[in-house]
Design an enzyme around this catalytic site. Structure first.
Site, PDB file in Angstrom:
ATOM      1  N   HIS A   1     -17.814  21.134  49.593  1.00 18.84           N
ATOM      2  CA  HIS A   1     -17.759  19.823  49.855  1.00 18.84           C
ATOM      3  C   HIS A   1     -18.256  19.773  51.270  1.00 18.84           C
ATOM      4  O   HIS A   1     -17.042  19.563  51.830  1.00 18.84           O
ATOM      5  CB  HIS A   1     -17.518  18.861  48.741  1.00 18.84           C
TER       6      HIS A   1
ATOM      7  N   HIS B   1     -21.933  10.736  52.318  1.00 15.73           N
ATOM      8  CA  HIS B   1     -22.554  11.770  51.470  1.00 15.73           C
ATOM      9  C   HIS B   1     -23.527  11.795  50.543  1.00 15.73           C
ATOM     10  O   HIS B   1     -23.377  10.430  50.169  1.00 15.73           O
ATOM     11  CB  HIS B   1     -21.643  12.825  51.304  1.00 15.73           C
TER      12      HIS B   1
ATOM     13  N   CYS C   1     -24.753  18.039  48.025  1.00 20.80           N
ATOM     14  CA  CYS C   1     -24.070  17.682  49.510  1.00 20.80           C
ATOM     15  C   CYS C   1     -24.617  18.868  50.897  1.00 20.80           C
ATOM     16  O   CYS C   1     -24.861  17.793  52.208  1.00 20.80           O
ATOM     17  CB  CYS C   1     -22.829  17.501  49.066  1.00 20.80           C
TER      18      CYS C   1
END
Length: 345
Positions: free
Chosen positions: A307, A319, A258
């Site tokens: 994240h 993402h 990520c």
């Protein structure tokens, strides 16, 4: 609203959709990293456990990324300190020759000055305190001795700092190894659980991932502009990576976790941001409301800030979500991860 279509990768064939089982196996031999939604507490069985293991692996990955970044900085600091120490040693060797000349001259003229004897000993500290012994030295000789003593102190300090940094680096490297084992262990557990599923169950999981990827191709993003040219350029770079695999610890250009995706994309825009999601959460301008986000803003997810992705417009996030998945668009509301805040760069 405009419909998004996945851009064609130059010189690459279309990335085949990985089944969850195959992706977990690939992740063990390659490298993967970042975010999986929390499993529904009401779900039972192997799939819920796999979800949990994937999330724990992605959270551990961000810690791994942070330790790796720290190790890189320490390696540079150690190298710089060692190079500086080498230069100081070279300069000190030249000054020592001057001090030797002073000693030789004094010996020929009737004996070695006590201050010079002290300087040439293993512990010259404090020789300048012997003021009474300096009356036989010229101002130029005193200056040479003072410079020698000062540089010797500096060299000793430089070596102490390098030794301390090396110890820190060794500790960080050990932590990196431990974290890597932890991540690989969790992915191995997930693979083991996936192997207990029937062929029908595995096919169902693969179909779920394929649906998510197909939905990403058809996502409606709207036409809202980015808040800055930098964000627009970074977001454009990230859009060009849609369809590439999530791999823990990877930062492009052909696989990502990520924070690897977001840091890589901003780097393409000529902007350097930190490597980890936690560090990225504290750069730029914080945006507390989802409704205030613009395409290209960073979205920080989960309470531990583990994240990160790009706000893509129309309630979507772009993402690298989790092991076994591809870089894709998803609805923020359906991600299963709590929104913490946005970051505008």
């Amino acid at each position: 609203m405009a419909s998004h279509r996945r851009p064609k990768q130059p010189g690459q064939t279309r990335v085949t959709v990985l089944t969850a089982t195959a992706a977990a196996a690939v992740a063990l031999s390659a490298q993967s990293a970042s975010a999986d939604p929390l499993p529904d507490p009401g779900k039972k069985g192997a799939q819920a456990q796999v979800d949990r293991l994937y999330e724990e692996a992605t959270q551990a990955t961000e810690k791994y990324n942070g330790a790796k970044e720290t190790a890189g900085k320490l390696e540079k600091e150690v190298k710089d300190l060692q190079e500086t120490a080498a230069r100081k040693q070279s300069s000190l060797n030249g000054l020592r020759n001057q001090v030797g000349s002073i000693a030789a001259a004094q010996y020929r003229s009737g004996g070695l000055d006590p201050s010079v004897q002290l300087l040439l000993s293993s512990d010259p500290d404090g020789f300048l305190d012997k003021a009474s012994a300096m009356d036989r030295l010229s101002a130029q000789q005193v200056a040479a001795l003072q410079q020698y003593e000062s540089q010797q102190r500096g060299l000793q300090q430089q070596r102490r700092e390098a030794t301390e940094k090396l110890q820190d680096l060794q500790s960080v490297r050990k932590g990196l190894g431990d974290r890597k084992k932890e991540i690989q262990g969790k992915l191995a557990q997930a693979q083991k659980l996936l192997n207990t599923l029937t062929a029908e169950e595995r096919a169902r999981i693969a179909e779920k991932e394929e649906r998510a990827n197909r939905s990403s191709e058809r996502v409606q993003l709207g036409n809202e502009a980015s808040a800055s040219q930098r964000a627009a350029a970074a977001f454009s770079a990230a859009k060009g990576r849609v369809g590439l695999p999530y791999v823990w610890g990877a930062s492009g250009p052909n696989s990502f976790d990520c924070s690897g995706l977001t840091s890589w994309a901003f780097n393409q825009a000529g902007v350097s941001i930190p490597r980890t999601s936690q560090a990225q959460a504290n750069v730029g301008t914080r945006i507390n409301s989802l409704s205030a986000l613009k395409p290209g803003d960073l979205i920080i997810m989960r309470t531990d800030l583990s994240h990160v992705g790009f706000y893509a417009g129309n309630g979507q996030i772009l993402h690298a979500p989790k092991p076994g998945a591809q870089v894709r668009y998803e609805s923020i509301a359906r991600s299963g991860m709590p929104f913490m805040w946005g970051v505008r760069i």
